[in-house]
Motif scaffolding. Sequence first.
Motif, PDB file in Angstrom:
ATOM      1  N   GLU A  47      16.920  38.286  17.940  1.00  0.00           N
ATOM      2  CA  GLU A  47      16.846  38.113  19.628  1.00  0.00           C
ATOM      3  C   GLU A  47      16.633  39.400  20.094  1.00  0.00           C
ATOM      4  O   GLU A  47      16.388  40.646  19.409  1.00  0.00           O
ATOM      5  CB  GLU A  47      18.350  37.881  20.150  1.00  0.00           C
ATOM      6  CG  GLU A  47      18.907  36.400  19.487  1.00  0.00           C
ATOM      7  CD  GLU A  47      20.112  35.949  20.040  1.00  0.00           C
ATOM      8  OE1 GLU A  47      20.175  35.268  21.307  1.00  0.00           O
ATOM      9  OE2 GLU A  47      21.075  36.212  19.415  1.00  0.00           O
ATOM     10  N   ALA A  48      16.035  39.563  21.342  1.00  0.00           N
ATOM     11  CA  ALA A  48      15.443  40.503  21.990  1.00  0.00           C
ATOM     12  C   ALA A  48      16.629  41.537  22.231  1.00  0.00           C
ATOM     13  O   ALA A  48      17.919  41.559  22.378  1.00  0.00           O
ATOM     14  CB  ALA A  48      15.011  40.307  23.635  1.00  0.00           C
TER      15      ALA A  48
ATOM     16  N   VAL B  52      17.807  31.469  15.327  1.00  0.00           N
ATOM     17  CA  VAL B  52      18.821  32.049  15.970  1.00  0.00           C
ATOM     18  C   VAL B  52      20.125  31.521  15.574  1.00  0.00           C
ATOM     19  O   VAL B  52      21.164  32.259  15.416  1.00  0.00           O
ATOM     20  CB  VAL B  52      18.692  31.853  17.690  1.00  0.00           C
ATOM     21  CG1 VAL B  52      20.052  32.526  18.235  1.00  0.00           C
ATOM     22  CG2 VAL B  52      17.381  32.739  18.201  1.00  0.00           C
TER      23      VAL B  52
ATOM     24  N   GLN C 113       8.461  37.291  19.685  1.00  0.00           N
ATOM     25  CA  GLN C 113       7.850  35.695  19.806  1.00  0.00           C
ATOM     26  C   GLN C 113       6.465  35.952  19.995  1.00  0.00           C
ATOM     27  O   GLN C 113       5.848  34.694  20.055  1.00  0.00           O
ATOM     28  CB  GLN C 113       8.581  35.156  21.093  1.00  0.00           C
ATOM     29  CG  GLN C 113       9.834  34.736  20.700  1.00  0.00           C
ATOM     30  CD  GLN C 113      10.679  33.872  21.732  1.00  0.00           C
ATOM     31  OE1 GLN C 113       9.927  33.301  22.515  1.00  0.00           O
ATOM     32  NE2 GLN C 113      12.009  34.355  21.899  1.00  0.00           N
TER      33      GLN C 113
ATOM     34  N   TYR D  89       7.903  33.385  15.321  1.00  0.00           N
ATOM     35  CA  TYR D  89       8.563  34.447  15.343  1.00  0.00           C
ATOM     36  C   TYR D  89       7.517  35.638  14.558  1.00  0.00           C
ATOM     37  O   TYR D  89       6.958  35.158  13.497  1.00  0.00           O
ATOM     38  CB  TYR D  89       9.770  34.716  14.504  1.00  0.00           C
ATOM     39  CG  TYR D  89      10.862  33.960  15.646  1.00  0.00           C
ATOM     40  CD1 TYR D  89      11.401  34.814  16.715  1.00  0.00           C
ATOM     41  CD2 TYR D  89      11.248  32.504  15.427  1.00  0.00           C
ATOM     42  CE1 TYR D  89      12.472  34.033  17.618  1.00  0.00           C
ATOM     43  CE2 TYR D  89      12.410  32.224  16.156  1.00  0.00           C
ATOM     44  CZ  TYR D  89      13.051  33.080  17.334  1.00  0.00           C
ATOM     45  OH  TYR D  89      13.690  32.373  18.203  1.00  0.00           O
TER      46      TYR D  89
END
Length: 492
Positions: A256-257, A458, A275, A300
Amino acid sequence: MNCILGVDIGTTNVKVLAFQPETGQIVAQASAPLTTLHPQPGYAEQAPDDVWMHLVNVLEEVCREVAQENGQIEAVGISSAMHSILAVDTTGKPLTNAILWSDNRAEQQAASLRSDQADLGKDIYQKTGTPLHPMIPLCKLAWFRETNLRFLRRATGWISIKEYIWHKLTGKYQIDYSIATATGLFDSSGKKWYAPALEFAGVRIEQLSEPVPTTYAGTLSNPDLPDAITNGLANAKLYIGASDGCLANLGAGAIEAGITTITIGTSGAIRRTSQRPLRDEKGRLFSYILNVSDPTDKNYYVVGGPTNNGANVLQWVSEKLTQSETSAVLAEAATVAPGSDDLLFLPYLQGERAPLWDASVRGSYLNVDWQHGRAHFVRAALEGVLFNLLRIERILSRHTGPTKVIHANGGFAQSEFWVQMMADIFGVPVRLNESNESGAIGAILLAMKAAGQVSSLVEATRHVGFGRTFEPDAECHRRYRQVYERFEKALP
């Protein structure tokens, strides 16, 4: 007991883990060391059949352990080191050793793409996302083109060690998008081999494997494997997986960011998951595919930069500079205040990849003063490794946003002192992964996604375990910001 196997074909070891998704536990594992050959200065090679033999042995051991517990192996995911290349004949027999990422024989070919063929080099980087360096197959093949053109053209196939292993298992020459994007030969947006790069390398498209997604499934078709493997994998799908760098990011839970992964083993790397693909204007960062062309999940990419100089710097300090045990060296460094009283170390003992991409650069101490003793030189060396990683992170953050937390793994994580130094230098929390086997774990998580056991990557990272979190010290971070400014100005 249902299990998924993670296979990690590294440079120093081959490893196999058996993971039970229901409990989140590793229920069996085995590893074997690999030998790297150095037939000439600057060369680094491995015998493909030696890698295969060791993989068969550890795979057999894990299959036996799972069978003894009446377990069922549902799937296998594969991780592999990047940038290797070897030639095979029509029967699949190796004609060369595998030339590894650490082999520097193609320095002149890489330099050519940065100087007299710079326009071509920039074009290749923009298409492939692979920084131009002697490590990449593009340059290694060009070395064969210039030194042994007949052999380059005569070989039936030019493949990586992972492709060699995949062919041994399935009978097919296929390369996953992730390994392909690390060759410098692959158009990452078009998902195909890039003709100008092939022309520079001197290879034909028919000499290269078929590119396939990282979630591609194959079946075991080698009748000569031990019964434990044949029986253990009889009902298992083999997922081709991705490169070790991409899967280490997934296995570290950094999908994740705002999450940055830093791995420091002998060498090191700093990575983010994005992404979208990334292209640095100066060609300093890589952009490799983790998972694309999957309608059930997002695309991704793993972006970042590798360094040649990680824990090998600590090894040099211990063996060459102080001739002391590592534990004693670390304890000595802790007696000096952050910033080493203005002593700086440029950690380029073995050339450098990111951010300099210069195989010829070398390290140095700067601002040496009468007050500096041995402990200063030790601490400055450890700080220099992290300052170099911070330089890569600052370039990376311009493209992907700021780092909010670091997920850290690798041998350096055994030193709380060095990990705390990382938190203080970067100014963000550093979370240690519960396991250092992030590549194999990433292979397992990607296989779970490919098999439909999780709906997204995720969700897959929810299976990743963590240990201690190190919080940055505000005063130490303030001091390090001042020291880093001087480090950045001193970079070649």
